[in-house]
Motif scaffolding. Structure first.
Motif, PDB file in Angstrom:
ATOM      1  N   LYS A 209     -21.510  56.675  99.742  1.00 46.41           N
ATOM      2  CA  LYS A 209     -20.410  56.906 100.909  1.00 46.41           C
ATOM      3  C   LYS A 209     -21.111  57.287 102.039  1.00 46.41           C
ATOM      4  O   LYS A 209     -20.458  56.762 103.061  1.00 46.41           O
ATOM      5  CB  LYS A 209     -19.470  57.862 100.223  1.00 46.41           C
ATOM      6  CG  LYS A 209     -18.449  57.560  99.175  1.00 46.41           C
ATOM      7  CD  LYS A 209     -17.669  58.610  98.695  1.00 46.41           C
ATOM      8  CE  LYS A 209     -16.893  58.086  97.444  1.00 46.41           C
ATOM      9  NZ  LYS A 209     -15.794  59.053  97.091  1.00 46.41           N
ATOM     10  N   THR A 210     -21.931  57.908 102.106  1.00 44.74           N
ATOM     11  CA  THR A 210     -22.760  58.354 103.407  1.00 44.74           C
ATOM     12  C   THR A 210     -23.239  57.012 104.084  1.00 44.74           C
ATOM     13  O   THR A 210     -23.144  56.744 105.412  1.00 44.74           O
ATOM     14  CB  THR A 210     -23.722  59.257 103.132  1.00 44.74           C
ATOM     15  OG1 THR A 210     -23.323  60.455 102.630  1.00 44.74           O
ATOM     16  CG2 THR A 210     -24.517  59.858 104.512  1.00 44.74           C
TER      17      THR A 210
ATOM     18  N   GLU B   3     -20.334  51.928 108.858  1.00 46.60           N
ATOM     19  CA  GLU B   3     -19.165  51.351 109.451  1.00 46.60           C
ATOM     20  C   GLU B   3     -19.140  51.878 110.928  1.00 46.60           C
ATOM     21  O   GLU B   3     -18.529  50.953 111.787  1.00 46.60           O
ATOM     22  CB  GLU B   3     -17.946  52.417 108.861  1.00 46.60           C
ATOM     23  CG  GLU B   3     -17.337  51.908 107.584  1.00 46.60           C
ATOM     24  CD  GLU B   3     -16.255  52.776 106.905  1.00 46.60           C
ATOM     25  OE1 GLU B   3     -15.784  53.602 107.663  1.00 46.60           O
ATOM     26  OE2 GLU B   3     -15.976  52.611 105.896  1.00 46.60           O
ATOM     27  N   TRP B   4     -19.639  53.234 111.273  1.00 44.06           N
ATOM     28  CA  TRP B   4     -19.604  53.773 112.512  1.00 44.06           C
ATOM     29  C   TRP B   4     -20.695  52.749 113.314  1.00 44.06           C
ATOM     30  O   TRP B   4     -20.473  52.570 114.726  1.00 44.06           O
ATOM     31  CB  TRP B   4     -20.141  55.035 112.739  1.00 44.06           C
ATOM     32  CG  TRP B   4     -18.906  55.970 112.433  1.00 44.06           C
ATOM     33  CD1 TRP B   4     -18.633  56.658 111.121  1.00 44.06           C
ATOM     34  CD2 TRP B   4     -17.880  56.226 113.245  1.00 44.06           C
ATOM     35  NE1 TRP B   4     -17.558  57.261 111.276  1.00 44.06           N
ATOM     36  CE2 TRP B   4     -16.913  56.994 112.488  1.00 44.06           C
ATOM     37  CE3 TRP B   4     -17.653  55.798 114.387  1.00 44.06           C
ATOM     38  CZ2 TRP B   4     -15.754  57.502 113.044  1.00 44.06           C
ATOM     39  CZ3 TRP B   4     -16.428  56.158 115.082  1.00 44.06           C
ATOM     40  CH2 TRP B   4     -15.650  57.080 114.238  1.00 44.06           C
ATOM     41  N   VAL B   5     -21.828  52.145 112.758  1.00 41.68           N
ATOM     42  CA  VAL B   5     -22.749  51.369 113.490  1.00 41.68           C
ATOM     43  C   VAL B   5     -22.048  50.021 113.921  1.00 41.68           C
ATOM     44  O   VAL B   5     -22.268  49.549 114.955  1.00 41.68           O
ATOM     45  CB  VAL B   5     -23.956  51.050 112.611  1.00 41.68           C
ATOM     46  CG1 VAL B   5     -24.878  49.911 113.256  1.00 41.68           C
ATOM     47  CG2 VAL B   5     -24.888  52.566 112.621  1.00 41.68           C
ATOM     48  N   LEU B   6     -21.242  49.471 112.863  1.00 39.09           N
ATOM     49  CA  LEU B   6     -20.740  48.277 113.195  1.00 39.09           C
ATOM     50  C   LEU B   6     -19.431  48.486 114.282  1.00 39.09           C
ATOM     51  O   LEU B   6     -19.368  47.438 114.975  1.00 39.09           O
ATOM     52  CB  LEU B   6     -20.133  47.931 111.766  1.00 39.09           C
ATOM     53  CG  LEU B   6     -21.002  46.984 110.939  1.00 39.09           C
ATOM     54  CD1 LEU B   6     -20.375  46.932 109.506  1.00 39.09           C
ATOM     55  CD2 LEU B   6     -21.714  45.855 111.420  1.00 39.09           C
ATOM     56  N   VAL B   7     -18.615  49.607 114.045  1.00 47.44           N
ATOM     57  CA  VAL B   7     -17.574  49.701 115.195  1.00 47.44           C
ATOM     58  C   VAL B   7     -18.481  49.831 116.657  1.00 47.44           C
ATOM     59  O   VAL B   7     -18.055  49.347 117.728  1.00 47.44           O
ATOM     60  CB  VAL B   7     -16.790  50.997 114.828  1.00 47.44           C
ATOM     61  CG1 VAL B   7     -16.070  51.333 116.096  1.00 47.44           C
ATOM     62  CG2 VAL B   7     -16.121  50.627 113.640  1.00 47.44           C
ATOM     63  N   PHE B   8     -19.457  50.579 116.616  1.00 45.73           N
ATOM     64  CA  PHE B   8     -20.207  50.827 117.934  1.00 45.73           C
ATOM     65  C   PHE B   8     -20.829  49.403 118.458  1.00 45.73           C
ATOM     66  O   PHE B   8     -20.540  49.121 119.822  1.00 45.73           O
ATOM     67  CB  PHE B   8     -21.428  51.694 117.764  1.00 45.73           C
ATOM     68  CG  PHE B   8     -22.419  51.805 119.121  1.00 45.73           C
ATOM     69  CD1 PHE B   8     -21.948  52.553 120.154  1.00 45.73           C
ATOM     70  CD2 PHE B   8     -23.512  51.133 118.987  1.00 45.73           C
ATOM     71  CE1 PHE B   8     -22.812  52.444 121.416  1.00 45.73           C
ATOM     72  CE2 PHE B   8     -24.239  51.359 120.055  1.00 45.73           C
ATOM     73  CZ  PHE B   8     -24.062  51.928 121.281  1.00 45.73           C
TER      74      PHE B   8
END
Length: 159
Positions: A5-6, A12-17
């Motif tokens: 999950k981590t 997810e955050w890297v992809l959003v950024f």
């Protein structure tokens, strides 16, 4: 929170950024070309490199979620035992591909680009940085599929 999950949340955050930077880069490219009449020299190259990173990391992300595009007609119509075997074979093939092509081949590509000091034309950055996403995605896909196989075996044993 589990390791899986981590990793999912961090990915997810890297992809959003990366996608946000890609959108801003393309917006600047359009604005500088059509509004300012002075096209930016680096935006096209940066957009291509960001698209590579988003595509490969996104592939690792959806592989981990098991939401990638698949033709699963055979699996749907199989008995539980055959379904288990087919899913294990598919996961093994994916892991082998990720290790051989993405991890080993990608690492060789990164090494040679750094060793030969190959730089990008507009940005002047080492191309090894661009290709670094190949072994990273290979590691992620390998981890996700091994974890999926582990969970598949545990679920099969319970039934």
């Amino acid at each position: 929170m589990s390791i899986r999950k981590t990793i999912d949340k961090a990915l997810e955050w890297v992809l959003v950024f990366l996608l946000s930077v890609l959108v801003l880069d393309v917006l600047w490219q359009v604005a500088s070309r059509y509004i300012l009449n002075s096209p930016s020299s680096y935006t096209d190259e940066l957009a291509g490199y960001l698209l590579i990173w988003v595509g490969l990391l996104g592939a690792a992300y959806v592989a981990g979620k098991r939401e990638h595009l698949a033709i699963d007609l055979l699996i749907q119509r199989s008995s539980p035992k055959r379904k288990f075997r087919l899913e294990m074979i598919i996961s093994i093939v994916v892991v082998l591909f990720a290790i051989v092509v993405m991890l080993i081949g990608g690492s060789w590509l990164v090494y040679t680009r750094f060793y030969l000091s190959v730089k990008s034309a507009a940005l002047g950055m080492p191309l090894g940085v661009v290709y670094l996403v190949l072994p990273i995605s290979g590691i992620l896909i390998t981890y996700f599929d091994i974890d999926n196989m582990y969970n598949l075996v545990n679920a099969y044993r319970k039934n």
